[in-house]
Write a protein that holds these residues in place. Structure first.
Motif, short mmCIF file in Angstrom:
data_model
loop_
_atom_site.label_atom_id
_atom_site.label_comp_id
_atom_site.label_asym_id
_atom_site.label_seq_id
_atom_site.Cartn_x
_atom_site.Cartn_y
_atom_site.Cartn_z
N VAL A 110 0.84 -1.20 0.00
CA VAL A 110 0.00 0.00 0.00
C VAL A 110 0.88 1.25 0.00
O VAL A 110 0.62 2.20 -0.75
CB VAL A 110 -0.97 -0.01 1.20
N GLU A 111 1.92 1.25 0.81
CA GLU A 111 2.82 2.40 0.85
C GLU A 111 3.51 2.59 -0.51
O GLU A 111 3.64 3.73 -0.98
CB GLU A 111 3.87 2.22 1.96
N ALA A 112 3.92 1.50 -1.16
CA ALA A 112 4.53 1.60 -2.49
C ALA A 112 3.55 2.15 -3.51
O ALA A 112 3.91 2.99 -4.35
CB ALA A 112 5.06 0.24 -2.93
N HIS A 113 2.31 1.70 -3.45
CA HIS A 113 1.28 2.23 -4.35
C HIS A 113 1.12 3.73 -4.13
O HIS A 113 1.11 4.51 -5.09
CB HIS A 113 -0.07 1.54 -4.10
N ARG A 114 1.00 4.13 -2.89
CA ARG A 114 0.79 5.55 -2.59
C ARG A 114 2.00 6.40 -2.97
O ARG A 114 1.85 7.59 -3.23
CB ARG A 114 0.39 5.72 -1.14
N ASP A 115 3.18 5.79 -3.03
CA ASP A 115 4.37 6.51 -3.50
C ASP A 115 4.24 6.92 -4.96
O ASP A 115 4.86 7.90 -5.38
CB ASP A 115 5.63 5.64 -3.35
N VAL A 116 3.45 6.17 -5.73
CA VAL A 116 3.34 6.46 -7.17
C VAL A 116 2.01 7.07 -7.59
O VAL A 116 1.92 7.63 -8.68
CB VAL A 116 3.64 5.21 -8.04
N TYR A 117 0.99 6.98 -6.76
CA TYR A 117 -0.32 7.53 -7.13
C TYR A 117 -0.25 9.03 -7.39
O TYR A 117 0.37 9.78 -6.65
CB TYR A 117 -1.36 7.34 -6.02
N GLU A 118 -0.97 9.46 -8.42
CA GLU A 118 -1.27 10.87 -8.60
C GLU A 118 -2.58 11.20 -7.91
O GLU A 118 -2.75 12.28 -7.34
CB GLU A 118 -1.36 11.20 -10.09
N LYS A 119 -3.51 10.25 -7.99
CA LYS A 119 -4.80 10.38 -7.31
C LYS A 119 -5.17 9.01 -6.75
O LYS A 119 -5.00 8.00 -7.42
CB LYS A 119 -5.91 10.81 -8.28
N GLU A 120 -5.69 9.02 -5.53
CA GLU A 120 -6.16 7.77 -4.94
C GLU A 120 -7.65 7.63 -5.20
O GLU A 120 -8.39 8.62 -5.19
CB GLU A 120 -5.88 7.74 -3.44
N ILE A 121 -8.08 6.41 -5.43
CA ILE A 121 -9.50 6.10 -5.59
C ILE A 121 -9.97 5.57 -4.24
O ILE A 121 -10.02 4.37 -4.00
CB ILE A 121 -9.73 5.07 -6.72
N GLU A 122 -10.29 6.49 -3.33
CA GLU A 122 -10.60 6.11 -1.95
C GLU A 122 -11.75 5.12 -1.85
O GLU A 122 -11.74 4.22 -1.02
CB GLU A 122 -10.92 7.36 -1.10
N ALA A 123 -12.74 5.29 -2.69
CA ALA A 123 -13.92 4.43 -2.60
C ALA A 123 -13.63 2.97 -2.95
O ALA A 123 -14.36 2.08 -2.52
CB ALA A 123 -15.04 4.96 -3.50
N PHE A 124 -12.53 2.72 -3.68
CA PHE A 124 -12.22 1.32 -3.98
C PHE A 124 -12.00 0.53 -2.70
O PHE A 124 -12.56 -0.56 -2.53
CB PHE A 124 -10.99 1.19 -4.90
N GLY A 125 -11.19 1.06 -1.79
CA GLY A 125 -10.95 0.37 -0.52
C GLY A 125 -12.22 0.20 0.29
O GLY A 125 -12.44 -0.85 0.91
N THR A 126 -13.07 1.20 0.26
CA THR A 126 -14.33 1.14 0.99
C THR A 126 -15.24 0.06 0.42
O THR A 126 -15.79 -0.77 1.16
CB THR A 126 -15.05 2.50 0.94
N VAL A 127 -15.38 0.05 -0.90
CA VAL A 127 -16.25 -0.95 -1.52
C VAL A 127 -15.66 -2.35 -1.32
O VAL A 127 -16.40 -3.31 -1.04
CB VAL A 127 -16.47 -0.64 -3.02
#
Length: 180
Positions: free
Chosen positions: A90-107
């Protein structure tokens, strides 16, 4: 719930699958196999596949390489989304994200709750966008990969899904770069 608009043509997307594990080999990668089976059965194209260790820099480097590859539209990672010290996907993903799709984790959590109850709180599945590429970090179990694909991604990666889907906005993901 959404629906499939049969008057529209299906548009296959090119998906890379990355397994994050210190111990798995290609022969033992059941979660990666699950994702490949499902995405190809849905009509999409496997663009690349790999395994990297639970090392934040290695994961981020592979993500960046695939983001830069015009033959990759979507990256699915499996593994490393839990709470232990080695879980750094997750930390590696967030290192590269320009925008997070917050609702994906929620769904994903809602879907997981229906299957595994409150144990769903231990997953940090997430999604985001970088360089015009979608990225999704999924847990390392085949069941979690099935749930994420069958309940969320199969629909959002289908151009015909209504009322909306990820595929229809591909051309607009990098519209900010065209501004003067």
């Amino acid at each position: 719930m959404g629906r499939i608009d049969e008057t529209k043509d299906f548009i296959p997307v090119r998906v890379a699958v990355l397994t994050v594990s210190d111990t798995r080999t290609a022969a033992e990668d059941r979660s990666g196999d699950t994702l490949v089976e499902r995405l190809t059965a849905a009509g999409h194209v496997l663009a690349a596949r790999g395994i990297v260790r639970d090392e934040r820099a290695e994961i981020a480097a592979r993500l960046r390489a695939w983001i830069a590859d015009p033959e990759v539209d979507v990256i699915l990672t499996t593994g490393g989304t839990g709470l232990t010290g080695r879980d750094v996907t997750v930390e590696a993903h967030r290192d590269v994200y320009e925008k997070e799709i917050e609702a994906f984790g929620t769904v994903f959590t809602i879907v997981s709750m229906q299957k595994i109850g409150t144990s769903a709180v231990q997953s940090r599945a997430c999604g985001g966008v970088a360089g015009g590429t979608y990225l999704f970090a999924l847990p390392g179990s085949p069941g979690a990969c099935r749930d994420a694909w069958d309940e969320i991604l199969v629909w959002q990666l289908d151009y015909r899904h209504r009322p909306c889907n990820f595929v229809e906005i591909f051309p607009r993901l990098e519209e900010h770069k065209r501004r003067k």
